[in-house]
Motif scaffolding. Sequence first.
Motif, mmCIF file in Angstrom:
data_model
loop_
_atom_site.group_PDB
_atom_site.id
_atom_site.type_symbol
_atom_site.label_atom_id
_atom_site.label_comp_id
_atom_site.label_asym_id
_atom_site.label_seq_id
_atom_site.Cartn_x
_atom_site.Cartn_y
_atom_site.Cartn_z
ATOM 1 N N ARG A 1 2.762 4.027 -20.122
ATOM 2 C CA ARG A 1 2.316 5.050 -19.362
ATOM 3 C C ARG A 1 2.697 5.778 -18.411
ATOM 4 O O ARG A 1 3.301 4.321 -18.022
ATOM 5 N N ASN A 2 3.761 6.953 -18.517
ATOM 6 C CA ASN A 2 4.226 7.026 -16.736
ATOM 7 C C ASN A 2 2.689 7.428 -15.531
ATOM 8 O O ASN A 2 1.470 7.510 -15.848
ATOM 9 N N PRO A 3 3.837 7.175 -14.716
ATOM 10 C CA PRO A 3 3.153 7.584 -13.577
ATOM 11 C C PRO A 3 2.720 8.538 -13.668
ATOM 12 O O PRO A 3 3.474 9.297 -13.777
ATOM 13 N N GLY A 4 1.769 9.415 -12.534
ATOM 14 C CA GLY A 4 1.166 10.250 -13.170
ATOM 15 C C GLY A 4 -0.068 10.417 -14.925
ATOM 16 O O GLY A 4 -0.268 11.859 -14.753
ATOM 17 N N ASP A 5 -0.190 10.242 -15.918
ATOM 18 C CA ASP A 5 -0.416 10.076 -16.980
ATOM 19 C C ASP A 5 -1.841 10.101 -16.572
ATOM 20 O O ASP A 5 -2.644 8.893 -15.860
ATOM 21 N N PRO A 6 -3.106 10.945 -17.139
ATOM 22 C CA PRO A 6 -4.229 10.971 -17.027
ATOM 23 C C PRO A 6 -4.603 9.322 -18.095
ATOM 24 O O PRO A 6 -4.601 9.187 -18.911
ATOM 25 N N ILE A 7 -5.795 9.194 -16.869
ATOM 26 C CA ILE A 7 -6.358 7.930 -17.313
ATOM 27 C C ILE A 7 -6.800 8.397 -18.620
ATOM 28 O O ILE A 7 -8.081 9.418 -19.412
ATOM 29 N N GLU A 8 -7.178 7.338 -19.515
ATOM 30 C CA GLU A 8 -7.923 8.056 -21.420
ATOM 31 C C GLU A 8 -9.280 8.281 -21.115
ATOM 32 O O GLU A 8 -10.146 7.298 -20.108
ATOM 33 N N LYS A 9 -9.666 9.045 -21.324
ATOM 34 C CA LYS A 9 -11.736 9.432 -20.871
ATOM 35 C C LYS A 9 -12.391 7.874 -21.560
ATOM 36 O O LYS A 9 -13.362 8.066 -20.706
ATOM 37 N N GLU A 10 -12.237 7.356 -22.599
ATOM 38 C CA GLU A 10 -12.990 5.952 -22.935
ATOM 39 C C GLU A 10 -12.967 4.648 -22.055
ATOM 40 O O GLU A 10 -14.290 4.677 -21.407
ATOM 41 N N ILE A 11 -11.874 4.487 -20.536
ATOM 42 C CA ILE A 11 -12.107 4.276 -20.009
ATOM 43 C C ILE A 11 -12.515 4.501 -18.366
ATOM 44 O O ILE A 11 -13.171 3.336 -17.310
ATOM 45 N N ILE A 12 -12.454 5.658 -18.358
ATOM 46 C CA ILE A 12 -13.261 6.320 -17.064
ATOM 47 C C ILE A 12 -14.266 6.217 -16.289
ATOM 48 O O ILE A 12 -14.190 5.595 -15.694
ATOM 49 N N GLU B 1 0.556 -1.278 0.194
ATOM 50 C CA GLU B 1 -0.079 0.064 -0.211
ATOM 51 C C GLU B 1 1.038 1.049 0.039
ATOM 52 O O GLU B 1 0.161 2.547 -0.412
ATOM 53 N N GLU B 2 1.778 0.811 0.352
ATOM 54 C CA GLU B 2 3.036 2.663 0.814
ATOM 55 C C GLU B 2 3.389 2.527 -0.218
ATOM 56 O O GLU B 2 3.784 3.825 -0.983
ATOM 57 N N ASP B 3 3.698 1.634 -1.397
ATOM 58 C CA ASP B 3 3.967 1.494 -2.863
ATOM 59 C C ASP B 3 3.559 2.479 -2.895
ATOM 60 O O ASP B 3 3.625 3.764 -4.339
ATOM 61 N N PHE B 4 1.888 1.886 -3.227
ATOM 62 C CA PHE B 4 1.207 2.667 -4.226
ATOM 63 C C PHE B 4 0.383 4.218 -4.402
ATOM 64 O O PHE B 4 0.633 5.163 -5.569
ATOM 65 N N ASP B 5 0.760 4.626 -2.587
ATOM 66 C CA ASP B 5 0.695 5.687 -2.054
ATOM 67 C C ASP B 5 1.865 6.661 -2.372
ATOM 68 O O ASP B 5 1.544 8.480 -3.002
ATOM 69 N N ALA B 6 3.252 6.369 -2.684
ATOM 70 C CA ALA B 6 4.067 7.141 -2.754
ATOM 71 C C ALA B 6 4.637 7.020 -4.691
ATOM 72 O O ALA B 6 5.459 8.495 -4.780
ATOM 73 N N VAL B 7 4.047 6.378 -5.558
ATOM 74 C CA VAL B 7 4.009 7.017 -6.549
ATOM 75 C C VAL B 7 2.748 7.111 -7.292
ATOM 76 O O VAL B 7 1.778 7.741 -7.347
ATOM 77 N N ASN B 8 2.918 8.849 -7.820
ATOM 78 C CA ASN B 8 1.921 9.846 -7.830
ATOM 79 C C ASN B 8 2.916 10.422 -9.783
ATOM 80 O O ASN B 8 2.131 11.037 -10.122
ATOM 81 N N THR B 9 4.037 11.063 -9.485
ATOM 82 C CA THR B 9 4.126 10.993 -10.960
ATOM 83 C C THR B 9 5.219 10.816 -11.746
ATOM 84 O O THR B 9 6.345 9.756 -11.043
ATOM 85 N N ILE B 10 5.464 10.665 -12.783
ATOM 86 C CA ILE B 10 6.763 10.895 -13.517
ATOM 87 C C ILE B 10 7.792 11.199 -12.704
ATOM 88 O O ILE B 10 8.381 9.953 -12.952
#
Length: 131
Positions: free
Chosen positions: A73-84, A11-20
Amino acid sequence: IHQYLEQVLVEEDFDAVNTIQDADSLAYQRDKKLLGEIRKATGVRYLYTAKKNTDGKYIYVVDGLEESSPDFRNPGDPIEKEIIADIERAYQGEVVLPDKILETSWGKIFLAYYPGRCEGQSCYRRDGSGV
């Protein structure tokens, strides 16, 4: 895949990754290697984690594709609109399984999303897999 990831992702790893900028972190590198190995072993086309950022936007956290792939996709890249819409359902705690082929900007695919652990008001920690 989902059950295994729930056991091994930290969980801590997941929370720590936010941007490139987090792509060089041990947390990102460890999870990237894990997702890549699972993706290859299971034959799924896409395997990644995603979450809402502090602005409420859905972003990629770790993508199991090779960085040389045009779909990576890099960390922090937006999710594509078609799968939101499907990711939003998973965020609400629903397991989203494919009922049809989805046409996206990267091809025709079936998608499956799994919510992760719930903590407080945040019930969507990991999306599990995109197949």
